[in-house]
Design a protein around this motif. Structure first.
Motif, PDB file in Angstrom:
ATOM      1  N   TYR A   1       0.839  -1.197   0.000  1.00 36.72           N
ATOM      2  CA  TYR A   1       0.000   0.000   0.000  1.00 36.72           C
ATOM      3  C   TYR A   1       0.875   1.248   0.000  1.00 36.72           C
ATOM      4  O   TYR A   1       2.097   1.160   0.118  1.00 36.72           O
ATOM      5  CB  TYR A   1      -0.893   0.012   1.247  1.00 36.72           C
ATOM      6  N   PHE A   2       0.230   2.408  -0.152  1.00 36.89           N
ATOM      7  CA  PHE A   2       0.874   3.665   0.234  1.00 36.89           C
ATOM      8  C   PHE A   2      -0.174   4.552   0.882  1.00 36.89           C
ATOM      9  O   PHE A   2      -1.354   4.498   0.535  1.00 36.89           O
ATOM     10  CB  PHE A   2       1.683   4.336  -0.880  1.00 36.89           C
ATOM     11  N   PRO A   3       0.226   5.344   1.881  1.00 39.01           N
ATOM     12  CA  PRO A   3      -0.712   6.046   2.757  1.00 39.01           C
ATOM     13  C   PRO A   3      -1.674   7.010   2.068  1.00 39.01           C
ATOM     14  O   PRO A   3      -2.804   7.166   2.514  1.00 39.01           O
ATOM     15  CB  PRO A   3       0.196   6.794   3.729  1.00 39.01           C
TER      16      PRO A   3
ATOM     17  N   LEU B   1       2.133  -5.149   6.837  1.00 39.33           N
ATOM     18  CA  LEU B   1       1.962  -3.973   5.994  1.00 39.33           C
ATOM     19  C   LEU B   1       3.275  -3.605   5.324  1.00 39.33           C
ATOM     20  O   LEU B   1       4.323  -3.546   5.982  1.00 39.33           O
ATOM     21  CB  LEU B   1       1.449  -2.804   6.823  1.00 39.33           C
ATOM     22  N   LYS B   2       3.210  -3.349   4.018  1.00 40.29           N
ATOM     23  CA  LYS B   2       4.396  -2.989   3.247  1.00 40.29           C
ATOM     24  C   LYS B   2       4.117  -1.709   2.469  1.00 40.29           C
ATOM     25  O   LYS B   2       3.458  -1.731   1.429  1.00 40.29           O
ATOM     26  CB  LYS B   2       4.786  -4.133   2.304  1.00 40.29           C
ATOM     27  N   ASN B   3       4.623  -0.604   2.997  1.00 40.64           N
ATOM     28  CA  ASN B   3       4.448   0.708   2.381  1.00 40.64           C
ATOM     29  C   ASN B   3       5.466   0.862   1.251  1.00 40.64           C
ATOM     30  O   ASN B   3       6.662   0.996   1.498  1.00 40.64           O
ATOM     31  CB  ASN B   3       4.629   1.788   3.444  1.00 40.64           C
ATOM     32  N   ILE B   4       4.980   0.867   0.010  1.00 43.75           N
ATOM     33  CA  ILE B   4       5.893   0.912  -1.127  1.00 43.75           C
ATOM     34  C   ILE B   4       6.514   2.292  -1.340  1.00 43.75           C
ATOM     35  O   ILE B   4       7.466   2.419  -2.107  1.00 43.75           O
ATOM     36  CB  ILE B   4       5.219   0.419  -2.435  1.00 43.75           C
ATOM     37  N   MET B   5       5.994   3.308  -0.645  1.00 44.63           N
ATOM     38  CA  MET B   5       6.583   4.638  -0.745  1.00 44.63           C
ATOM     39  C   MET B   5       7.760   4.809   0.212  1.00 44.63           C
ATOM     40  O   MET B   5       8.656   5.595  -0.049  1.00 44.63           O
ATOM     41  CB  MET B   5       5.534   5.715  -0.456  1.00 44.63           C
ATOM     42  N   ASP B   6       7.757   4.065   1.308  1.00 43.79           N
ATOM     43  CA  ASP B   6       8.843   4.142   2.289  1.00 43.79           C
ATOM     44  C   ASP B   6       9.975   3.167   1.994  1.00 43.79           C
ATOM     45  O   ASP B   6      11.092   3.370   2.456  1.00 43.79           O
ATOM     46  CB  ASP B   6       8.323   3.856   3.702  1.00 43.79           C
ATOM     47  N   ASN B   7       9.661   2.106   1.262  1.00 39.88           N
ATOM     48  CA  ASN B   7      10.665   1.069   1.027  1.00 39.88           C
ATOM     49  C   ASN B   7      10.604   0.647  -0.437  1.00 39.88           C
ATOM     50  O   ASN B   7       9.674  -0.042  -0.858  1.00 39.88           O
ATOM     51  CB  ASN B   7      10.403  -0.120   1.955  1.00 39.88           C
ATOM     52  N   PHE B   8      11.589   1.049  -1.202  1.00 41.33           N
ATOM     53  CA  PHE B   8      11.614   0.752  -2.633  1.00 41.33           C
ATOM     54  C   PHE B   8      11.710  -0.746  -2.895  1.00 41.33           C
ATOM     55  O   PHE B   8      11.251  -1.236  -3.931  1.00 41.33           O
ATOM     56  CB  PHE B   8      12.760   1.509  -3.315  1.00 41.33           C
ATOM     57  N   ASP B   9      12.303  -1.493  -1.960  1.00 41.86           N
ATOM     58  CA  ASP B   9      12.376  -2.954  -2.114  1.00 41.86           C
ATOM     59  C   ASP B   9      10.970  -3.571  -2.145  1.00 41.86           C
ATOM     60  O   ASP B   9      10.738  -4.543  -2.857  1.00 41.86           O
ATOM     61  CB  ASP B   9      13.192  -3.582  -0.992  1.00 41.86           C
ATOM     62  N   TYR B  10      10.046  -3.012  -1.370  1.00 44.49           N
ATOM     63  CA  TYR B  10       8.669  -3.499  -1.395  1.00 44.49           C
ATOM     64  C   TYR B  10       8.043  -3.254  -2.762  1.00 44.49           C
ATOM     65  O   TYR B  10       7.321  -4.107  -3.286  1.00 44.49           O
ATOM     66  CB  TYR B  10       7.816  -2.819  -0.321  1.00 44.49           C
ATOM     67  N   ARG B  11       8.305  -2.091  -3.328  1.00 42.63           N
ATOM     68  CA  ARG B  11       7.788  -1.776  -4.659  1.00 42.63           C
ATOM     69  C   ARG B  11       8.342  -2.759  -5.679  1.00 42.63           C
ATOM     70  O   ARG B  11       7.608  -3.263  -6.533  1.00 42.63           O
ATOM     71  CB  ARG B  11       8.143  -0.346  -5.048  1.00 42.63           C
ATOM     72  N   ASN B  12       9.623  -3.042  -5.603  1.00 47.42           N
ATOM     73  CA  ASN B  12      10.245  -3.999  -6.520  1.00 47.42           C
ATOM     74  C   ASN B  12       9.664  -5.400  -6.343  1.00 47.42           C
ATOM     75  O   ASN B  12       9.445  -6.117  -7.318  1.00 47.42           O
ATOM     76  CB  ASN B  12      11.757  -4.024  -6.320  1.00 47.42           C
TER      77      ASN B  12
END
Length: 80
Positions: free
Chosen positions: A8-10, A31-42
Motif C-alpha cells: 500500500y501507500f498512505p 503492511l508494506k508501504n511501497i513509498m517508504d521502502n523501494f524494495d517493497y515496490r520492486n
C-alpha cells in the motif's frame, strides 16, 4: 498456515479503505508501504506484475497469490 502481506501507500484512498477495515478482520496482515521502502515496490512488481496498490500477497505453503482491488481484498480476508 496462510500469511498475508498488504502492499500500500498512505495517500491512496483505496489503500485507506482496506487499512480501515483491517481492525475488524481477525487476520494477521503485514503492511508494506511501497513509498517508504523501494524494495517493497520492486517485490510487488516482480511478483504481482504491476505496482498497483492496494495488493494483498497471499502465501500458502509454496504457493503465492496476488490479489488486487480494495473491495476484493476486504471480501477475501473476511471470508477466510
Amino acid at each position: 498456515m496462510k500469511q498475508y502481506e498488504l502492499f500500500y501507500f498512505p495517500s491512496c484512498p483505496f489503500c485507506q479503505f482496506v487499512l480501515n477495515e483491517l481492525p475488524a478482520i481477525d487476520k494477521q496482515v503485514s503492511l508494506k508501504n511501497i513509498m517508504d521502502n523501494f524494495d517493497y515496490r520492486n517485490e510487488l512488481m516482480a511478483g504481482g506484475g504491476k505496482t498497483q496498490v492496494p495488493c494483498l500477497k497471499i502465501i500458502n505453503d509454496d504457493k503465492t497469490q496476488w490479489l488486487y482491488e480494495s473491495q476484493d481484498i476486504v471480501d477475501f480476508l473476511k471470508a477466510e
